[in-house]
Design a protein around this motif. Sequence first.
Motif, PDB file in Angstrom:
ATOM      1  N   VAL A 163       0.929  -1.076  -0.164  1.00  0.00           N
ATOM      2  CA  VAL A 163       0.016  -0.027   0.098  1.00  0.00           C
ATOM      3  C   VAL A 163       0.983   1.194  -0.023  1.00  0.00           C
ATOM      4  O   VAL A 163       0.674   2.107  -0.672  1.00  0.00           O
ATOM      5  CB  VAL A 163      -1.067  -0.083   1.217  1.00  0.00           C
ATOM      6  CG1 VAL A 163      -1.666   1.306   1.269  1.00  0.00           C
ATOM      7  CG2 VAL A 163      -2.087  -1.118   1.031  1.00  0.00           C
ATOM      8  N   THR A 164       1.622   1.314   0.878  1.00  0.00           N
ATOM      9  CA  THR A 164       2.743   2.399   0.755  1.00  0.00           C
ATOM     10  C   THR A 164       3.650   2.409  -0.360  1.00  0.00           C
ATOM     11  O   THR A 164       3.797   3.732  -1.002  1.00  0.00           O
ATOM     12  CB  THR A 164       3.845   2.319   1.941  1.00  0.00           C
ATOM     13  OG1 THR A 164       3.190   2.033   3.311  1.00  0.00           O
ATOM     14  CG2 THR A 164       5.067   3.379   2.030  1.00  0.00           C
ATOM     15  N   ASP A 165       3.951   1.385  -1.161  1.00  0.00           N
ATOM     16  CA  ASP A 165       4.639   1.406  -2.312  1.00  0.00           C
ATOM     17  C   ASP A 165       3.882   2.171  -3.384  1.00  0.00           C
ATOM     18  O   ASP A 165       4.292   2.821  -4.150  1.00  0.00           O
ATOM     19  CB  ASP A 165       4.827   0.111  -2.699  1.00  0.00           C
ATOM     20  CG  ASP A 165       6.351  -0.433  -1.947  1.00  0.00           C
ATOM     21  OD1 ASP A 165       6.845   0.460  -1.319  1.00  0.00           O
ATOM     22  OD2 ASP A 165       6.540  -1.534  -2.141  1.00  0.00           O
ATOM     23  N   ALA A 166       2.801   1.754  -3.362  1.00  0.00           N
ATOM     24  CA  ALA A 166       1.549   2.207  -4.400  1.00  0.00           C
ATOM     25  C   ALA A 166       1.321   3.647  -4.245  1.00  0.00           C
ATOM     26  O   ALA A 166       1.523   4.643  -5.402  1.00  0.00           O
ATOM     27  CB  ALA A 166       0.233   1.457  -4.106  1.00  0.00           C
ATOM     28  N   PHE A 167       1.279   4.211  -3.036  1.00  0.00           N
ATOM     29  CA  PHE A 167       1.066   5.843  -2.757  1.00  0.00           C
ATOM     30  C   PHE A 167       2.482   6.497  -3.228  1.00  0.00           C
ATOM     31  O   PHE A 167       2.553   7.473  -3.819  1.00  0.00           O
ATOM     32  CB  PHE A 167       0.765   6.347  -1.402  1.00  0.00           C
ATOM     33  CG  PHE A 167      -0.720   6.043  -1.323  1.00  0.00           C
ATOM     34  CD1 PHE A 167      -1.697   7.012  -1.814  1.00  0.00           C
ATOM     35  CD2 PHE A 167      -1.325   5.019  -0.783  1.00  0.00           C
ATOM     36  CE1 PHE A 167      -2.973   6.884  -1.462  1.00  0.00           C
ATOM     37  CE2 PHE A 167      -2.494   4.602  -0.540  1.00  0.00           C
ATOM     38  CZ  PHE A 167      -3.519   5.762  -0.780  1.00  0.00           C
ATOM     39  N   HIS A 168       3.826   6.018  -2.989  1.00  0.00           N
ATOM     40  CA  HIS A 168       4.845   6.428  -3.474  1.00  0.00           C
ATOM     41  C   HIS A 168       4.919   6.583  -4.758  1.00  0.00           C
ATOM     42  O   HIS A 168       5.915   7.468  -5.106  1.00  0.00           O
ATOM     43  CB  HIS A 168       6.143   5.783  -2.480  1.00  0.00           C
ATOM     44  CG  HIS A 168       6.170   6.004  -1.236  1.00  0.00           C
ATOM     45  ND1 HIS A 168       7.350   5.631  -0.367  1.00  0.00           N
ATOM     46  CD2 HIS A 168       5.291   7.023  -0.169  1.00  0.00           C
ATOM     47  CE1 HIS A 168       7.092   6.031   0.871  1.00  0.00           C
ATOM     48  NE2 HIS A 168       5.975   6.865   0.983  1.00  0.00           N
ATOM     49  N   THR A 169       4.520   5.259  -5.401  1.00  0.00           N
ATOM     50  CA  THR A 169       4.914   5.250  -7.011  1.00  0.00           C
ATOM     51  C   THR A 169       4.120   6.462  -7.381  1.00  0.00           C
ATOM     52  O   THR A 169       4.616   6.975  -8.509  1.00  0.00           O
ATOM     53  CB  THR A 169       4.312   3.800  -7.429  1.00  0.00           C
ATOM     54  OG1 THR A 169       5.019   2.867  -7.007  1.00  0.00           O
ATOM     55  CG2 THR A 169       4.324   3.817  -8.905  1.00  0.00           C
ATOM     56  N   LEU A 170       2.831   6.744  -7.165  1.00  0.00           N
ATOM     57  CA  LEU A 170       1.988   7.811  -7.815  1.00  0.00           C
ATOM     58  C   LEU A 170       2.767   9.119  -7.314  1.00  0.00           C
ATOM     59  O   LEU A 170       2.744  10.000  -8.365  1.00  0.00           O
ATOM     60  CB  LEU A 170       0.617   7.819  -7.263  1.00  0.00           C
ATOM     61  CG  LEU A 170      -0.188   8.776  -7.766  1.00  0.00           C
ATOM     62  CD1 LEU A 170      -0.425   8.757  -9.402  1.00  0.00           C
ATOM     63  CD2 LEU A 170      -1.510   8.909  -7.310  1.00  0.00           C
TER      64      LEU A 170
END
Length: 214
Positions: free
Chosen positions: A183-190
Amino acid sequence: MSAPGSPPEGSSPNSGTTLKPYLRRKKSSLGETKIAVLGMAGVGKSALCVRFLTKRFIGEYDQASENKYKCATTLEGESVTFELLDTRSNNDDMGVRDDVVRWADGFVLVYSVTSRQTFEVLAEVRRRLEDMKKVNHVPVILLGNKADLAHVRQVTQDEGARLAAELSCSFMEVSASEDVTKVTDAFHTLCREIIEYKRRSRTFLDRVFGLKKS
């Protein structure tokens, strides 16, 4: 939870959390990144936001309220400030409203892997975003939530990847209930995509106005 709109100072997604929207913090070196989380009701938008912000999983939310939160985190060694808008959908607009689209720098499009309907509407959501933003590219990530519920899955990971390719955006399957890292990776990717988009836009404007001055 609070009434629709920005929650009052000191409110939190759950009485057990310590997250406070709009806390004043040291200015981020990478500026502020405004992200709106869109999708049909019940796909887990609130659970994803709170998982990212507090690292906790909370399963039950008031489906009638809309909340905006602000937090600071570290991304690749630099501080960045996130503003997250956890939208509420009547399943007609899926959170894609003029005020939301004008406010946000980028968007998380969320569906549940257990519901084909929540998946199939997102191509239209992306089209509406681009029409409303008046640009050909909007920073977006496609998230298939509830990946832990494999026994009731209706949308395959390959289908999610194909839709992301059609939309020219990033894609991840996540589980708000079980995997805080993804979940954290997803927000950081965006966030990275938004920062890069802003940098390209500034470079383009500098070049255009520089040519006009010369």
